[in-house]
Design an enzyme around this catalytic site. Structure first.
Site, mmCIF file in Angstrom:
data_model
loop_
_atom_site.group_PDB
_atom_site.id
_atom_site.type_symbol
_atom_site.label_atom_id
_atom_site.label_comp_id
_atom_site.label_asym_id
_atom_site.label_seq_id
_atom_site.Cartn_x
_atom_site.Cartn_y
_atom_site.Cartn_z
ATOM 1 N N ARG A 153 137.112 20.010 77.303
ATOM 2 C CA ARG A 153 136.113 19.066 77.839
ATOM 3 C C ARG A 153 134.798 19.136 77.060
ATOM 4 N NH1 ARG A 153 138.632 21.147 83.184
ATOM 5 N NH2 ARG A 153 137.863 23.057 82.251
ATOM 6 N N ILE A 154 134.303 20.359 76.813
ATOM 7 C CA ILE A 154 133.011 20.483 76.119
ATOM 8 C C ILE A 154 133.166 20.112 74.644
ATOM 9 C CG2 ILE A 154 131.179 22.100 75.425
ATOM 10 C CD1 ILE A 154 131.743 23.586 78.106
ATOM 11 N N ASP A 173 142.115 24.373 67.736
ATOM 12 C CA ASP A 173 142.618 24.550 69.097
ATOM 13 C C ASP A 173 144.128 24.411 69.027
ATOM 14 O OD1 ASP A 173 143.423 24.287 71.787
ATOM 15 O OD2 ASP A 173 141.473 23.467 72.362
ATOM 16 N N ARG A 235 131.772 32.392 76.450
ATOM 17 C CA ARG A 235 131.653 33.618 77.235
ATOM 18 C C ARG A 235 131.313 34.756 76.283
ATOM 19 N NH1 ARG A 235 131.166 31.033 81.138
ATOM 20 N NH2 ARG A 235 132.370 31.057 83.076
ATOM 21 N N ASP A 259 124.252 31.813 74.359
ATOM 22 C CA ASP A 259 123.891 31.526 75.745
ATOM 23 C C ASP A 259 124.565 32.532 76.676
ATOM 24 O OD1 ASP A 259 122.730 29.897 77.850
ATOM 25 O OD2 ASP A 259 124.760 29.188 78.269
ATOM 26 N N GLU A 264 125.968 40.593 81.391
ATOM 27 C CA GLU A 264 124.898 39.702 81.834
ATOM 28 C C GLU A 264 124.276 40.223 83.125
ATOM 29 O OE1 GLU A 264 126.253 35.624 81.927
ATOM 30 O OE2 GLU A 264 126.754 35.665 79.811
ATOM 31 N N HIS A 283 122.453 32.179 79.831
ATOM 32 C CA HIS A 283 123.624 31.509 80.432
ATOM 33 C C HIS A 283 123.135 30.227 81.148
ATOM 34 C CE1 HIS A 283 127.986 32.314 81.807
ATOM 35 N NE2 HIS A 283 127.743 31.022 81.839
HETATM 36 N N1 LIG Z 1 127.389 28.645 79.024
HETATM 37 C C1 LIG Z 1 127.715 27.960 80.099
HETATM 38 O O1 LIG Z 1 126.927 27.772 81.009
HETATM 39 C C2 LIG Z 1 129.098 27.362 80.178
HETATM 40 C C3 LIG Z 1 129.267 26.144 80.848
HETATM 41 C C4 LIG Z 1 130.540 25.588 80.903
HETATM 42 C C5 LIG Z 1 131.614 26.239 80.307
HETATM 43 N N2 LIG Z 1 131.414 27.428 79.671
HETATM 44 C C6 LIG Z 1 132.539 28.119 79.015
HETATM 45 O O2 LIG Z 1 133.103 27.225 78.092
HETATM 46 C C7 LIG Z 1 134.523 27.301 78.186
HETATM 47 C C8 LIG Z 1 135.116 25.965 77.767
HETATM 48 O O3 LIG Z 1 134.804 24.969 78.730
HETATM 49 P P1 LIG Z 1 135.627 23.593 78.777
HETATM 50 O O4 LIG Z 1 135.192 22.877 79.998
HETATM 51 O O5 LIG Z 1 135.565 22.910 77.477
HETATM 52 O O6 LIG Z 1 137.086 24.190 79.007
HETATM 53 P P2 LIG Z 1 138.487 23.473 78.724
HETATM 54 O O7 LIG Z 1 139.482 24.263 79.480
HETATM 55 O O8 LIG Z 1 138.372 22.007 78.977
HETATM 56 O O9 LIG Z 1 138.679 23.683 77.140
HETATM 57 C C9 LIG Z 1 138.930 24.913 76.577
HETATM 58 C C10 LIG Z 1 139.761 24.677 75.345
HETATM 59 O O10 LIG Z 1 139.946 25.945 74.693
HETATM 60 C C11 LIG Z 1 141.247 25.928 74.142
HETATM 61 N N3 LIG Z 1 141.708 27.277 73.815
HETATM 62 C C12 LIG Z 1 142.234 28.207 74.656
HETATM 63 N N4 LIG Z 1 142.548 29.315 73.968
HETATM 64 C C13 LIG Z 1 142.216 29.071 72.684
HETATM 65 C C14 LIG Z 1 142.314 29.834 71.495
HETATM 66 N N5 LIG Z 1 142.843 31.058 71.487
HETATM 67 N N6 LIG Z 1 141.886 29.285 70.342
HETATM 68 C C15 LIG Z 1 141.352 28.033 70.314
HETATM 69 N N7 LIG Z 1 141.256 27.253 71.415
HETATM 70 C C16 LIG Z 1 141.680 27.777 72.588
HETATM 71 C C17 LIG Z 1 142.095 25.220 75.172
HETATM 72 O O11 LIG Z 1 143.286 24.705 74.594
HETATM 73 C C18 LIG Z 1 141.150 24.123 75.633
HETATM 74 O O12 LIG Z 1 141.370 22.915 74.943
HETATM 75 C C19 LIG Z 1 134.792 27.657 79.637
HETATM 76 O O13 LIG Z 1 136.015 28.345 79.798
HETATM 77 C C20 LIG Z 1 133.619 28.548 79.997
HETATM 78 O O14 LIG Z 1 133.958 29.892 79.757
HETATM 79 C C21 LIG Z 1 130.180 27.994 79.589
#
Ligand SMILES: NC(=O)c1ccc[n+]([C@@H]2O[C@H](COP(=O)([O-])OP(=O)(O)OC[C@H]3O[C@@H](n4cnc5c(N)ncnc54)[C@H](O)[C@@H]3O)[C@@H](O)[C@H]2O)c1
Length: 319
Positions: A153-154, A173, A235, A259, A264, A283
Site C-alpha cells: 500500500r505505501i 518485492d 520497522r 522514523d 522505541e 515513529h
Molecule cells: N512509520 C510508520 O508510522 C508506519 C506507518 C504505516 C506502516 N508502517 C510499516 O510499513 C510496513 C508496510 O506498510 P504497507 O501498508 O505498505 O504494508 P503492505 O502489507 O501493504 O505492503 C508490504 C509489502 O512488503 C512486501 N514484502 C514482504 N516481505 C518482503 C520481503 N522479504 N522483501 C520485499 N518485500 C516484502 C509484501 O509483499 C507487501 O507487498 C508495515 O508493515 C509497517 O510495519 C510504518
C-alpha cells in the site's frame, strides 16, 4: 452489551464512534504494562490496539476475545500464532494508513537531498552570506534512481510521488508480479543486490518478519553507492542500526532517514541520535491530523463491522 477495550488512546473521532454505538461498552486503557493488560483484558469481547504488546501470556486468559482491531497496518506487536490457534480475528487500517507515510518518506528524501537542516542552521546562525561558495552535497531528485523495497500500500503511494519528481523507480518485492509494478510505472528488481548497487535512494516499506529482520546490514550497505541514502519508515530492525551508524561514519553511504527504531523510544546513548548524517522522527509517519483521524475511524469501524458480520476483507489479516 459487548465490551470493547481501547488499548492506548486513539483520535477522539474513533473513540466517539465506538462510544456512540449502543451495542458497546468501552474502556480506554492507558497503562500498557503487561501486568495491567493481563489483569484487564480478559473482560473484553474486542480490543482496539495502538501501542502495547499483546502476547500469548496475555491472550491465554482472554476467553471472550473475538477480535483485535489494530490502529495501523503493522502487527508485529501481536502474537499472531496464538490468534490463529484461538480463531481471534486480526484487522488493520488497510485504507487510511498509506498517504501520510508515503508523504513522510518524500519529506525525508527532500530534507536530506536539499540539506534542509544545514541551511536552516546557517540562516539562524547569521552565516547566510558565507554558504554561497561552500561545497554542498545537495542534489536534484530528477533522474535519480529510487529502489522501493516492499511494493504494498505505501510503496504504491510512494511511486506516484517519486514519478512526480521525475525519478526512475525500481521495486523489490518478491510477492508482487512484474506487470503490477510496471502498471504503476516502475521496474521490478528480482535480485536485491542488483537494486542496491544501482539505486541513489532506497526506501523500505516492508513488514517486520523473520525474513525482513536485518534485511539491510553492513555488507548490503557496502554494495550501495557512496552518495546514496536509506530511508526506513517500516520497522526498526529491518535496517541494522549499528551497521547503519558505522556505514554513515565511514562514509560508505551518504545519509539516512529513520522514523522507526530497534527499541522505541531509542536509548539516549543510541549513537544515531548524535549522528548528523541521519534525519530522525519519532515513529511519526502517520502523525498528520487527517491520517490520525481517519485511522481512528477505520479502527473503530472495523470493530463495528466485525460484530455486524460485514467486515471489509482488505482489513482482515490472513494469518
Ligand atoms: N512509520 C510508520 O508510522 C508506519 C506507518 C504505516 C506502516 N508502517 C510499516 O510499513 C510496513 C508496510 O506498510 P504497507 O501498508 O505498505 O504494508 P503492505 O502489507 O501493504 O505492503 C508490504 C509489502 O512488503 C512486501 N514484502 C514482504 N516481505 C518482503 C520481503 N522479504 N522483501 C520485499 N518485500 C516484502 C509484501 O509483499 C507487501 O507487498 C508495515 O508493515 C509497517 O510495519 C510504518
Amino acid at each position: 452489551m459487548l465490551k470493547i477495550a481501547i488499548v492506548d488512546k486513539i483520535h477522539q473521532d474513533g473513540i466517539r464512534l465506538l462510544k456512540n454505538n449502543t451495542k458497546f461498552e468501552c474502556e480506554i486503557i492507558e497503562d500498557l504494562s503487561k501486568k495491567n493488560l493481563i489483569s484487564k483484558l480478559p473482560a473484553f469481547d474486542g480490543i482496539t490496539l495502538r501501542r502495547g504488546k499483546i502476547d500469548a501470556e496475555i491472550l491465554q486468559n482472554c476467553k471472550k476475545l473475538k477480535v483485535i482491531s489494530r490502529h495501523g497496518v503493522g502487527f508485529d506487536n501481536v502474537d499472531i500464532q496464538y490468534l490463529k490457534k484461538s480463531n481471534i480475528k486480526l484487522l488493520v487500517t488497510a485504507t487510511t494508513t498509506s498517504v501520510s507515510p508515503a508523504e513522510h518518506i518524500m519529506f525525508m528524501i527532500i530534507n536530506i537531498s536539499k540539506g534542509m537542516d544545514f541551511f536552516d542552521k546557517v540562516v539562524r546562525s547569521g552565516e547566510f552570506g558565507s554558504v554561497m561558495h561552500m561545497k554542498h552535497n545537495t542534489f536534484e531528485l530528477s533522474n535519480k534512481k529510487i529502489l522501493i523495497i516492499g511494493f504494498g500500500r505505501i510503496g504504491r503511494k510512494l511511486i506516484k510521488r517519486c514519478l512526480g519528481f521525475e525519478m526512475k523507480v525500481y521495486a523489490y518485492d518478491p510477492y508482487v508480479e512484474k506487470n503490477i509494478i510496471q502498471s504503476f510505472g516502475g521496474t521490478k528488481i528480482d535480485d536485491l543486490s542488483n537494486g542496491l548497487k544501482e539505486a541513489d535512494i532506497i526506501s523500505l516499506s516492508v513488514p517486520l518478519t523473520r525474513e525482513t529482520q536485518n534485511m539491510i546490514t553492513l555488507d548490503k550497505m557496502k554494495m550501495m553507492k557512496k552518495n546514496s541514502i536509506i530511508i526506513n519508515t517500516s520497522r526498526g530492525g529491518v535496517v541494522n542500526e549499528k551497521d547503519l551508524n558505522e556505514a554513515l561514519n565511514k562514509k560508505i553511504i551518504y545519509g539516512a532517514g529513520l522514523d522507526v527504531f530497534e527499541k522505541e523510544p531509542p536509548d539516549n546513548n543510541n549513537p544515531l541520535l548524535k549522528n548528523k548524517r541521519v534525519v530522525l522522527s519519532p515513529h511519526a509517519a502517520t502523525f498528520t491530523q487527517e491520517c490520525l483521524s481517519k485511522m481512528s475511524i477505520e479502527t473503530a469501524q472495523n470493530i463495528i463491522d466485525f460484530f455486524e458480520g460485514k467486515v471489509n476483507k482488505n482489513s482482515i489479516v490472513k494469518i
